[in-house]
Design an enzyme around this catalytic site. Sequence first.
Site, PDB file in Angstrom:
ATOM      1  CG  ASP A 171     -39.358  90.810 -10.562  1.00 62.50           C
ATOM      2  OD1 ASP A 171     -39.313  89.461 -10.665  1.00 62.50           O
ATOM      3  OD2 ASP A 171     -38.486  91.504 -10.019  1.00 62.50           O
ATOM      4  CB  SER A 221     -37.329  87.793 -12.524  1.00 59.05           C
ATOM      5  OG  SER A 221     -36.910  88.530 -11.627  1.00 59.05           O
ATOM      6  CE  LYS A 256     -36.138  92.374 -11.847  1.00 54.90           C
ATOM      7  NZ  LYS A 256     -35.563  91.735 -10.765  1.00 54.90           N
TER       8      LYS A 256
HETATM    9  N1  URA Z   1     -32.013  88.450 -10.345  1.00 53.42           N
HETATM   10  C1  URA Z   1     -33.509  88.891 -10.760  1.00 53.42           C
HETATM   11  O1  URA Z   1     -33.824  90.006 -10.877  1.00 53.42           O
HETATM   12  N2  URA Z   1     -34.509  87.915 -10.721  1.00 53.42           N
HETATM   13  C2  URA Z   1     -34.049  86.623 -10.714  1.00 53.42           C
HETATM   14  O2  URA Z   1     -34.775  85.913 -10.648  1.00 53.42           O
HETATM   15  C3  URA Z   1     -32.666  86.181 -10.224  1.00 53.42           C
HETATM   16  C4  URA Z   1     -31.728  87.365 -10.131  1.00 53.42           C
END
Ligand code: URA
Length: 429
Positions: free
Chosen positions: A156, A178, A182
Amino acid sequence: MIEAKRDGHSLDPVELKESISAYTTGRVPDYQMAAFLMAVYFRGLNEAETGALMRAMRDSGDVLRFPKDPRPLVDKHSTGGIGDKVSLPLAPLLACLGFRVPMISGRGLGITGGTLDKLDSIPGFQSLPATERIVEIVQAVGCVICGQTASMVPADKELYALRDATATVPSIPLIVASILSKKLAESLEALVLTVKFGVAAFMPTLERAHELAQALVALANESGVKTRALLTDMHTPLGRSAGNWLEVRESVECLESRGPKDLRELVLACAAHLLVQTGKAKSLDGAFQQAGECLDSGRPRKKWNEMLAAQGADLAAFERKLPLDHTAPVVVELKAESSGFVSRCDARLIGEVVRDLGGGRFTKESSINYDVGVDALVKPGEAIQSGGVLTRIHATDGAQAEAACARLEMAFEISAQPPVVNPLIAGTI
Ligand code: URA
């Protein structure tokens, strides 16, 4: 894969996973990945492809592993906004409600504030513990708020930097993959999302925020994490302050049951949904009451200090800093020129001014001034007298404060009649 996506075909999930792994290990060059991202930007990804991308990203590094424990692992994610400090009081509240909260957060970029930057304004606070220490703190204290370690979700980090440089950030499947890569690296049982819409949000309209929230909720649930999203208004800042230290101070006020109403509402809503999602409460109304009573018991305020101490903060210095009226060298008041009702308090303009005062970043390398910002903001629907304070500006010098004051005049509108005030939470998915 570039050709297939360019021509609108769907991708083989196994091939997609291999390509992400090849990119993260340096076997696919940036220029090919950039072309691929642009093809995705225009053609989109279906649910299976988005899921495969998210899993490939999550599995590109360490996934947090926790010992067996009756306390469910939960977290909250916000798509970002001005004055959005919900994570700070929420983490200790959730720990006191019997959850474990491994809250991996980010830094701010542009006008959007970042949870880690706010916490870094606390003397001694360590926002980047090692992976094993994150698990240790969660087990011992019940909550941690920290940054992603170098070994968590490296795909990421690389892909986001490339998206930022190639104008491919605003793509719903890329955002979903994304964010969830996480959050799913935290081994959660339940997740609550606040997806913002409005002038200072990533998604300008309720419709786009709804689309993003639905995609996030569908994929997270399909991946085994019980997830809900709250669609929340970001035309106006949350709470009455924006700026790193000023927001920490307001978060402590919330933990002491004397903060702004909208902040308390969103903190309790996030906690209440998680109580229902994990079966700890039967109804949302009952869950709100349980969360409110817990917040008002003072236990989350003590838990907050426990978390800070576990993360290296100098509690004595922190408690000495809290009662200070201001920590920036200069404070000026912006006053209303007429009496009436506040009908606009523009979050985007306020975010831009706080960033330009030094409270935010233009690039990832920019350093931050933690003490600057605005507080005492008046909010839409509130009555104001001519000469009353619309906000206070905390700045490094008089010239900067006066320049900010002139710009902020444009952020407020006063009308003769009370305006219709939109609800903070426009919907739940
Ligand atoms: N926040 C994120 O963690 N990823 C994105 O792509 C957009 C906002």
